[in-house]
Design a protein around this motif. Structure first.
Motif, short mmCIF file in Angstrom:
data_model
loop_
_atom_site.label_atom_id
_atom_site.label_comp_id
_atom_site.label_asym_id
_atom_site.label_seq_id
_atom_site.Cartn_x
_atom_site.Cartn_y
_atom_site.Cartn_z
N VAL A 146 0.83 -1.21 0.00
CA VAL A 146 0.00 0.00 0.00
C VAL A 146 0.86 1.25 0.00
O VAL A 146 0.62 2.20 -0.76
CB VAL A 146 -0.95 0.00 1.22
N GLN A 147 1.89 1.27 0.83
CA GLN A 147 2.73 2.47 0.95
C GLN A 147 3.49 2.74 -0.33
O GLN A 147 3.65 3.91 -0.73
CB GLN A 147 3.69 2.30 2.14
N PHE A 152 4.76 5.92 -4.75
CA PHE A 152 5.60 5.70 -5.94
C PHE A 152 4.77 5.38 -7.18
O PHE A 152 4.77 6.13 -8.16
CB PHE A 152 6.60 4.57 -5.65
N ILE A 153 4.03 4.28 -7.15
CA ILE A 153 3.35 3.80 -8.36
C ILE A 153 2.20 4.72 -8.77
O ILE A 153 2.00 4.96 -9.97
CB ILE A 153 2.82 2.36 -8.16
N SER A 154 1.45 5.26 -7.82
CA SER A 154 0.28 6.07 -8.18
C SER A 154 0.69 7.30 -8.99
O SER A 154 -0.05 7.74 -9.87
CB SER A 154 -0.48 6.50 -6.93
N GLU A 155 1.87 7.84 -8.71
CA GLU A 155 2.37 8.98 -9.49
C GLU A 155 2.60 8.58 -10.94
O GLU A 155 2.25 9.32 -11.86
CB GLU A 155 3.67 9.49 -8.87
N SER A 225 13.27 -0.09 6.63
CA SER A 225 13.25 0.83 7.76
C SER A 225 11.84 1.34 8.09
O SER A 225 11.52 1.55 9.27
CB SER A 225 14.18 2.02 7.50
N TRP A 226 10.98 1.54 7.08
CA TRP A 226 9.63 2.06 7.35
C TRP A 226 8.82 1.05 8.15
O TRP A 226 8.18 1.39 9.15
CB TRP A 226 8.94 2.40 6.02
N ILE A 227 8.86 -0.20 7.72
CA ILE A 227 8.14 -1.26 8.44
C ILE A 227 8.75 -1.47 9.82
O ILE A 227 8.03 -1.66 10.82
CB ILE A 227 8.16 -2.58 7.63
#
Length: 354
Positions: A146-147, A152-155, A225-227
């Motif tokens: 989701v993140q 990234f992908i939605s852009e 690192s985010w997770i």
């Protein structure tokens, strides 16, 4: 043809021999979406050695290729045809994955988004295992999926489909020309190179490597690192009442970016607004007591450190608070310091009880 239409898989001849799979996309000028789609597919074991076949001949693509992206005028997941240009195609990530309908229902998918929709979790898993020896559990893999789509992908999807950043028709005050889509576009031959012997397929391969590195870097950052930061905040939230009975004080096992994670995890654990202060150790080894802001970008807090403590330091502060080893309280009260964890906890408790 929709993804739900029944269809027998058409016979395909492989690009070179029976052992080599083939990914098909269009020839000519390329864009970020199919470049990234091809890169993502090549992260999967079944396509890791696949050849890229570029053509606008639909019959030839269907005959030679095992999977086709961004060309052909059809979307059919069963046949592994992933074009999005046809008028009938209006899918978003939320329409193909109903569990994300509320979050992602406005941006039409490009070929990158389509490939990510169906193969993204596996792609992320392969990249994390290969580059960082990380294997996420199911929940954290979905969070990473989701993140990465959000950041990234939605852009890529939006730019390729011409989705305006200002839906009401107001022109933006500036243009973003440094995004990945723009940078990938620069790998195409320029107008001055027309008629030369530029090998556009080699340029496509260069662009795929370039976009792929950025994608991998994002996967490693989010899946790593985010997770990890989210799990630290989760642990602090779950164990909050062992620090103080009301659950208003969180103790992080180590410093990490915590504000956005806390906002989302509070909802998950049904404790929205309860945490008031968060304790952590900084890079210098000093302990900090920070106020939880009203929102991640706010300068206002749910409960900052008491006004009489603000601007004081060291012995003067310790004497007033009644706790040894305190070092400072910022003049706004949003953060304070202590030499030890015990002193930081004591400071936080006195602040809550003030």
């Amino acid at each position: 043809m929709s993804s739900s239409s029944p269809a027998a898989t058409s016979p395909k001849r492989l690009c070179t021999d029976a052992a080599t799979k083939c990914i098909g996309t269009h020839s000519g000028t390329f864009h970020c979406d199919e470049v990234l789609a091809c890169f993502m597919l090549k992260q999967l074991p079944e396509y890791s050695d696949a050849k890229i076949f570029r053509s606008r001949n639909d019959a030839e693509l269907q005959e030679k290729c095992d999977i086709i992206v961004d060309v052909g005028g059809e979307f059919d997941h069963e046949k592994k045809w992933y074009d999005h240009h046809q008028k009938s195609f209006q899918h978003t990530l939320g329409s193909l994955k109903p569990e994300y309908e509320e979050q992602f229902n406005k941006i039409r998918l490009s070929s990158a988004g389509l490939v990510y929709c169906y193969y993204g979790e596996r792609v992320i898993d392969e990249i994390l295992k290969k580059h960082a020896n990380i294997s996420l559990n199911t929940q954290n893999l979905k969070l990473t999926f989701v993140q990465i789509y959000r950041n990234f992908i939605s852009e890529i999807d939006a730019i390729d489909n011409g989705v305006p950043m200002c839906p009401e028709g107001v022109e933006p005050l500036y243009k973003i020309s440094t995004g990945l889509s723009s940078r990938v576009g620069k790998f195409n031959p320029s107008w001055e190179e027309e008629g030369t012997n530029v090998n556009i397929d080699e340029r496509f391969a260069e662009a795929m490597s370039y976009a792929g590195k950025e994608f991998v870097d994002n996967v490693l950052a989010i899946g790593g690192s985010w997770i990890k930061a989210r799990e630290y905040v989760r642990e602090a939230l779950v164990t909050a009442k062992t620090v103080y009975k009301t659950g208003e004080i969180l103790l992080l096992p180590r410093f990490c970016p915590w504000k956005q994670h806390l906002v989302e995890l509070e909802k998950e654990y049904d404790v929205v607004g309860v945490p008031k202060l968060i304790i952590f150790i900084d890079a210098s080894g000093s302990w900090r007591v920070a106020g939880v802001p009203l929102n991640p970008d706010s300068f206002l807090g749910r409960k900052f450190l008491p006004e009489p403590w603000r601007g004081l330091r060291d012995e003067e502060l310790s004497k007033l608070v009644g706790v040894d080893d305190l070092t400072f309280v910022h003049h706004t009260g949003f953060i304070g310091g202590a030499k030890t964890k015990e002193a930081a906890i004591a400071m936080a408790i006195k602040s809550i009880e003030f």
